[in-house]
Design a protein around this motif. Structure first.
Motif, PDB file in Angstrom:
ATOM      1  N   PRO A  78       0.822  -1.222   0.000  1.00 48.05           N
ATOM      2  CA  PRO A  78       0.000   0.000   0.000  1.00 48.05           C
ATOM      3  C   PRO A  78       0.857   1.275   0.000  1.00 48.05           C
ATOM      4  O   PRO A  78       0.479   2.269  -0.621  1.00 48.05           O
ATOM      5  CB  PRO A  78      -0.810  -0.094   1.291  1.00 48.05           C
ATOM      6  N   ILE A  79       2.007   1.232   0.647  1.00 43.05           N
ATOM      7  CA  ILE A  79       2.910   2.387   0.655  1.00 43.05           C
ATOM      8  C   ILE A  79       3.365   2.695  -0.771  1.00 43.05           C
ATOM      9  O   ILE A  79       3.391   3.850  -1.202  1.00 43.05           O
ATOM     10  CB  ILE A  79       4.146   2.131   1.559  1.00 43.05           C
ATOM     11  N   ALA A  80       3.727   1.648  -1.523  1.00 47.97           N
ATOM     12  CA  ALA A  80       4.168   1.829  -2.910  1.00 47.97           C
ATOM     13  C   ALA A  80       3.046   2.407  -3.773  1.00 47.97           C
ATOM     14  O   ALA A  80       3.301   3.208  -4.677  1.00 47.97           O
ATOM     15  CB  ALA A  80       4.656   0.502  -3.484  1.00 47.97           C
ATOM     16  N   GLU A  81       1.816   2.023  -3.499  1.00 49.96           N
ATOM     17  CA  GLU A  81       0.683   2.551  -4.266  1.00 49.96           C
ATOM     18  C   GLU A  81       0.378   4.002  -3.902  1.00 49.96           C
ATOM     19  O   GLU A  81       0.070   4.808  -4.774  1.00 49.96           O
ATOM     20  CB  GLU A  81      -0.548   1.672  -4.039  1.00 49.96           C
ATOM     21  N   ILE A  82       0.471   4.338  -2.644  1.00 50.54           N
ATOM     22  CA  ILE A  82       0.150   5.697  -2.168  1.00 50.54           C
ATOM     23  C   ILE A  82       1.290   6.672  -2.478  1.00 50.54           C
ATOM     24  O   ILE A  82       1.052   7.824  -2.820  1.00 50.54           O
ATOM     25  CB  ILE A  82      -0.153   5.686  -0.653  1.00 50.54           C
ATOM     26  N   ARG A  83       2.541   6.223  -2.357  1.00 49.60           N
ATOM     27  CA  ARG A  83       3.741   7.027  -2.556  1.00 49.60           C
ATOM     28  C   ARG A  83       3.740   8.275  -1.669  1.00 49.60           C
ATOM     29  O   ARG A  83       3.769   9.403  -2.149  1.00 49.60           O
ATOM     30  CB  ARG A  83       3.921   7.390  -4.019  1.00 49.60           C
ATOM     31  N   PRO A  84       3.726   8.064  -0.356  1.00 50.95           N
ATOM     32  CA  PRO A  84       3.667   9.208   0.558  1.00 50.95           C
ATOM     33  C   PRO A  84       4.998   9.949   0.654  1.00 50.95           C
ATOM     34  O   PRO A  84       6.062   9.409   0.342  1.00 50.95           O
ATOM     35  CB  PRO A  84       3.343   8.552   1.902  1.00 50.95           C
ATOM     36  N   ASP A  85       4.894  11.189   1.107  1.00 51.00           N
ATOM     37  CA  ASP A  85       6.084  11.988   1.395  1.00 51.00           C
ATOM     38  C   ASP A  85       6.550  11.723   2.829  1.00 51.00           C
ATOM     39  O   ASP A  85       7.738  11.830   3.126  1.00 51.00           O
ATOM     40  CB  ASP A  85       5.760  13.480   1.239  1.00 51.00           C
ATOM     41  N   ILE A  86       5.592  11.412   3.699  1.00 54.69           N
ATOM     42  CA  ILE A  86       5.865  11.201   5.119  1.00 54.69           C
ATOM     43  C   ILE A  86       5.105   9.969   5.597  1.00 54.69           C
ATOM     44  O   ILE A  86       3.943   9.784   5.243  1.00 54.69           O
ATOM     45  CB  ILE A  86       5.429  12.423   5.950  1.00 54.69           C
ATOM     46  N   ILE A  87       5.758   9.160   6.430  1.00 56.21           N
ATOM     47  CA  ILE A  87       5.099   8.053   7.123  1.00 56.21           C
ATOM     48  C   ILE A  87       5.255   8.333   8.607  1.00 56.21           C
ATOM     49  O   ILE A  87       6.371   8.559   9.089  1.00 56.21           O
ATOM     50  CB  ILE A  87       5.725   6.695   6.770  1.00 56.21           C
ATOM     51  N   THR A  88       4.137   8.342   9.315  1.00 56.06           N
ATOM     52  CA  THR A  88       4.213   8.588  10.752  1.00 56.06           C
ATOM     53  C   THR A  88       4.070   7.284  11.523  1.00 56.06           C
ATOM     54  O   THR A  88       3.383   6.357  11.092  1.00 56.06           O
ATOM     55  CB  THR A  88       3.132   9.584  11.224  1.00 56.06           C
TER      56      THR A  88
END
Length: 150
Positions: A78-88
């Motif tokens: 899911p991280i690869a799909e979302i491509r976030p700038d920040i992960i908390t």
């Protein structure tokens, strides 16, 4: 647009969860929340609420733009799909920030990892709430007519 991802189990929602999500949301323009699958929760007791109910509750919270269940086999999918700038990460999540940052880079994901501080409250964790219930309500005391409707 800055995308933020927060993750967690979110069992028995409480002020600590809301604080974590509010603080995560403040870091960006869009907050995605990945809710742990029942089968993937191995570091603590199995969630009380089933995953479909937990994700529905998280989705209803004001700071949350998108809520989804995690992947059963690959937490990075899911991280690869979302491509976030920040992960908390929450203050008590078991991830090591440096190790997580390295694992993200290995998958060519360039997200900053930020640890959110804990909520200053005595019942700011699901396990503390459960313990409190057992300590104050079990075995269940006789009904007190003066407290009905609380």
């Amino acid at each position: 647009m800055i995308r933020v991802v927060a993750t967690g189990t979110f069992d028995i929602l409480h002020p600590g969860h809301l604080y974590y999500l509010e603080e995560s949301r403040r870091l960006g323009d869009e907050l995605f929340v990945i809710v742990a699958r029942d089968a993937n929760v191995k570091h603590k007791p199995r969630p009380i609420l089933p995953e479909d109910q937990r994700v529905r509750m998280v989705r209803a919270l004001k700071p949350v733009d998108h809520a989804l269940l995690g992947d059963l086999h690959d937490m990075f999918r899911p991280i690869a799909e979302i491509r976030p700038d920040i992960i908390t990460l929450g203050f008590n999540q078991h991830f090591d920030e440096e190790d997580l940052q390295k694992r993200l880079r290995d998958r060519e994901l360039d997200a900053e990892v930020v640890r959110i501080s804990g909520y200053p409250g005595s019942l700011a964790s699901s396990s503390k709430i459960v313990e409190h219930i057992f300590r104050t309500r079990a075995p269940f005391p006789p009904a007190d007519p003066a407290r009905e409707g609380e």
